[in-house]
Design an enzyme around this catalytic site. Sequence first.
Site, PDB file in Angstrom:
ATOM      1  N   ARG A  33       1.007  -1.350   0.008  1.00  0.00           N
ATOM      2  CA  ARG A  33       0.042  -0.094  -0.027  1.00  0.00           C
ATOM      3  C   ARG A  33       0.871   1.459  -0.006  1.00  0.00           C
ATOM      4  O   ARG A  33       2.206   1.235   0.218  1.00  0.00           O
ATOM      5  CB  ARG A  33      -0.897   0.040   1.315  1.00  0.00           C
ATOM      6  CG  ARG A  33      -0.112  -0.016   2.525  1.00  0.00           C
ATOM      7  CD  ARG A  33      -1.232   0.073   3.746  1.00  0.00           C
ATOM      8  NE  ARG A  33      -1.930  -1.117   4.019  1.00  0.00           N
ATOM      9  CZ  ARG A  33      -1.429  -2.413   4.516  1.00  0.00           C
ATOM     10  NH1 ARG A  33      -0.226  -2.154   5.267  1.00  0.00           N
ATOM     11  NH2 ARG A  33      -2.014  -3.511   4.729  1.00  0.00           N
ATOM     12  N   GLY A  34       0.278   2.469  -0.244  1.00  0.00           N
ATOM     13  CA  GLY A  34       0.918   3.720   0.028  1.00  0.00           C
ATOM     14  C   GLY A  34       1.981   3.927  -0.980  1.00  0.00           C
ATOM     15  O   GLY A  34       2.048   3.550  -2.147  1.00  0.00           O
ATOM     16  N   ILE A  35       3.186   4.205  -0.416  1.00  0.00           N
ATOM     17  CA  ILE A  35       4.210   4.699  -1.443  1.00  0.00           C
ATOM     18  C   ILE A  35       4.938   3.139  -1.821  1.00  0.00           C
ATOM     19  O   ILE A  35       5.372   3.255  -2.966  1.00  0.00           O
ATOM     20  CB  ILE A  35       5.278   5.279  -0.486  1.00  0.00           C
ATOM     21  CG1 ILE A  35       5.134   6.755   0.102  1.00  0.00           C
ATOM     22  CG2 ILE A  35       6.624   5.208  -1.074  1.00  0.00           C
ATOM     23  CD1 ILE A  35       5.882   7.446   1.038  1.00  0.00           C
ATOM     24  N   ALA A  64       9.850  -0.834   3.566  1.00  0.00           N
ATOM     25  CA  ALA A  64       9.037  -1.064   4.638  1.00  0.00           C
ATOM     26  C   ALA A  64       9.465  -0.325   5.889  1.00  0.00           C
ATOM     27  O   ALA A  64      10.732  -0.075   6.177  1.00  0.00           O
ATOM     28  CB  ALA A  64       9.474  -2.739   4.810  1.00  0.00           C
ATOM     29  N   GLY A  65       8.275   0.236   6.464  1.00  0.00           N
ATOM     30  CA  GLY A  65       8.763   1.058   7.545  1.00  0.00           C
ATOM     31  C   GLY A  65       7.484   1.197   8.570  1.00  0.00           C
ATOM     32  O   GLY A  65       6.083   0.917   8.117  1.00  0.00           O
ATOM     33  N   ASN A  72      11.738  15.185  15.108  1.00  0.00           N
ATOM     34  CA  ASN A  72      10.263  15.400  15.152  1.00  0.00           C
ATOM     35  C   ASN A  72       9.890  14.997  16.706  1.00  0.00           C
ATOM     36  O   ASN A  72      10.053  13.999  16.990  1.00  0.00           O
ATOM     37  CB  ASN A  72       9.772  14.518  14.098  1.00  0.00           C
ATOM     38  CG  ASN A  72       8.207  15.087  13.681  1.00  0.00           C
ATOM     39  OD1 ASN A  72       8.052  16.343  13.979  1.00  0.00           O
ATOM     40  ND2 ASN A  72       7.160  14.327  13.077  1.00  0.00           N
ATOM     41  N   TYR A 120      11.367   6.731  15.784  1.00  0.00           N
ATOM     42  CA  TYR A 120      11.336   7.019  14.179  1.00  0.00           C
ATOM     43  C   TYR A 120      12.296   7.808  13.588  1.00  0.00           C
ATOM     44  O   TYR A 120      13.041   7.293  12.645  1.00  0.00           O
ATOM     45  CB  TYR A 120       9.980   7.485  13.721  1.00  0.00           C
ATOM     46  CG  TYR A 120       9.555   7.609  12.238  1.00  0.00           C
ATOM     47  CD1 TYR A 120       9.303   6.496  11.437  1.00  0.00           C
ATOM     48  CD2 TYR A 120       9.767   8.751  11.366  1.00  0.00           C
ATOM     49  CE1 TYR A 120       8.764   6.543  10.054  1.00  0.00           C
ATOM     50  CE2 TYR A 120       9.561   8.794  10.124  1.00  0.00           C
ATOM     51  CZ  TYR A 120       9.000   7.516   9.260  1.00  0.00           C
ATOM     52  OH  TYR A 120       8.918   7.844   8.244  1.00  0.00           O
ATOM     53  N   LYS A 175      15.380   6.660  11.042  1.00  0.00           N
ATOM     54  CA  LYS A 175      15.517   7.239   9.636  1.00  0.00           C
ATOM     55  C   LYS A 175      16.600   8.093   9.593  1.00  0.00           C
ATOM     56  O   LYS A 175      17.358   8.119   8.535  1.00  0.00           O
ATOM     57  CB  LYS A 175      14.294   8.040   9.482  1.00  0.00           C
ATOM     58  CG  LYS A 175      13.064   7.501   9.392  1.00  0.00           C
ATOM     59  CD  LYS A 175      12.991   6.314   8.130  1.00  0.00           C
ATOM     60  CE  LYS A 175      11.730   5.669   7.913  1.00  0.00           C
ATOM     61  NZ  LYS A 175      11.822   4.903   6.956  1.00  0.00           N
ATOM     62  N   THR A 189      -0.909  10.210   2.188  1.00  0.00           N
ATOM     63  CA  THR A 189      -1.098   8.640   2.451  1.00  0.00           C
ATOM     64  C   THR A 189      -2.189   8.525   3.330  1.00  0.00           C
ATOM     65  O   THR A 189      -2.879   9.583   4.240  1.00  0.00           O
ATOM     66  CB  THR A 189       0.121   7.943   2.872  1.00  0.00           C
ATOM     67  OG1 THR A 189       0.419   8.343   4.048  1.00  0.00           O
ATOM     68  CG2 THR A 189       1.131   8.034   1.902  1.00  0.00           C
TER      69      THR A 189
END
Length: 451
Positions: free
Chosen positions: A221-223, A293-294, A351, A357, A361, A392
């Site tokens: 899904r998504g990206i 994947a993430g 963030n 996360y 990254k 998304t």
Amino acid sequence: MTDRYASFVRSGAGRALVKRLGLPDPPRLRRHTPGDPLLTRPALLGSATGGRLAGQVGTILTAAGVELRDPATAETQERFGALVYDATGVTDSTGLRQLYDFFHPRARAVLPGGRVIVLGTPPDECGTPREATAQRALEGLTRSIGKEFGRGVTAQLVHLTAHGDAGTATGLEATLRFLLSGRSAYVSGQVVRVGAGAAEPPADWDRPLDGQVVLVTGAARGIGAALARVLARDGAQVVALDIPAAGDELAAVANEIGGTAVQLDLTAPDAPTRLADHLASRHGRVDVVVHNAGITRDRTLGRMDADRWDSVIDVNLSSQERINDVLLERGLIPAGGRIVSVSSIAGIAGNRGQTNYATSKAGVIGLVQSLAPALRERGISVNAVAPGFIETRLTARIPLVVREAGRRMNSMAQGGLPVDVAETIGWLAWPASGAVSGNVVRVCGQSLLGA
């Protein structure tokens, strides 16, 4: 997910209100459709005195079907699809005046959705401190142009090594083709380095991945799904991987593109070996590995339990390391292979509420930068993309005020689409991009957050 504000702005009443109140004005972005020319209007190609690339760039663009204009003979009122400038001849700060002389009278001459590209020498390859200083100054120029010109115009700086080979020339052509085209609609203010390395031009630039076996993780899904579609469109045989719980969606994507589906939990102890066995038995190799994947498990650090920390680091970072290790050890990524990892601007800027996360990254960026020199000897490139706010299902769950801030706090005043990330990864996956390695390319509309 619909951006209702952007839709309103494009209405008659909306345009009048935006102009009167000075509100953000999201432009219509020029995105790629197969068969599109790189540019529909001429490009103006200029050069600083002593520039080493203008002739080569002119040959590349002419062969790609781009009509070129010379600054000395171009009509004063003519408008352009792109401004391209060879700044490799700038060897000290006084020489920067040549860029002002080229861009100042043409700040409004670039059409909506146009492109600005400045070519320079990597500062660490410059012969003198003064030359390195002047070449580093080009970043400020291109990033400011990306914020000033508006109307969907993007601006990039391309560093081309002075110690290149045949692969360098091919890498420059691939990079120019990407940056001038609609594929780069949501990429702006970036610095791309083209070095020496294995790079092969395709027989057909409309299908630059013909004959390539490409693994995409997180493809259901998504990206990830957008990635599978774009890579298949460009000629790749796609191996789409995701967790068993997403099996139905994964199968639908694989069937749509004529690829194969692999259901596998990448955190399982035997996952790298099982994946390697599958690729070896079915294909004998994998030309491109895309680590997409993430997961997110958000909490402020003081409220975060250990499981949230461990799971995000494991899926987003450690699993990439384990897979790379096995595939490289078994020789399944051949010379000319590419590895592309998905990072995030959270890994660059940090963030709140996403320390796990952002850590993972940022680690992806470290993985790319540390692997690039070692893999260069094997003819394998490795790069990362760092998406910003992309529309998304995940971003649809963000609270309204935060979501609107994410959409508007960039030079495009809108969120990107999964296809924007996919197109950028697609370019890095091309065999023609093999000389592009060790880069982290942000797909964020030139977000105001981070570097």
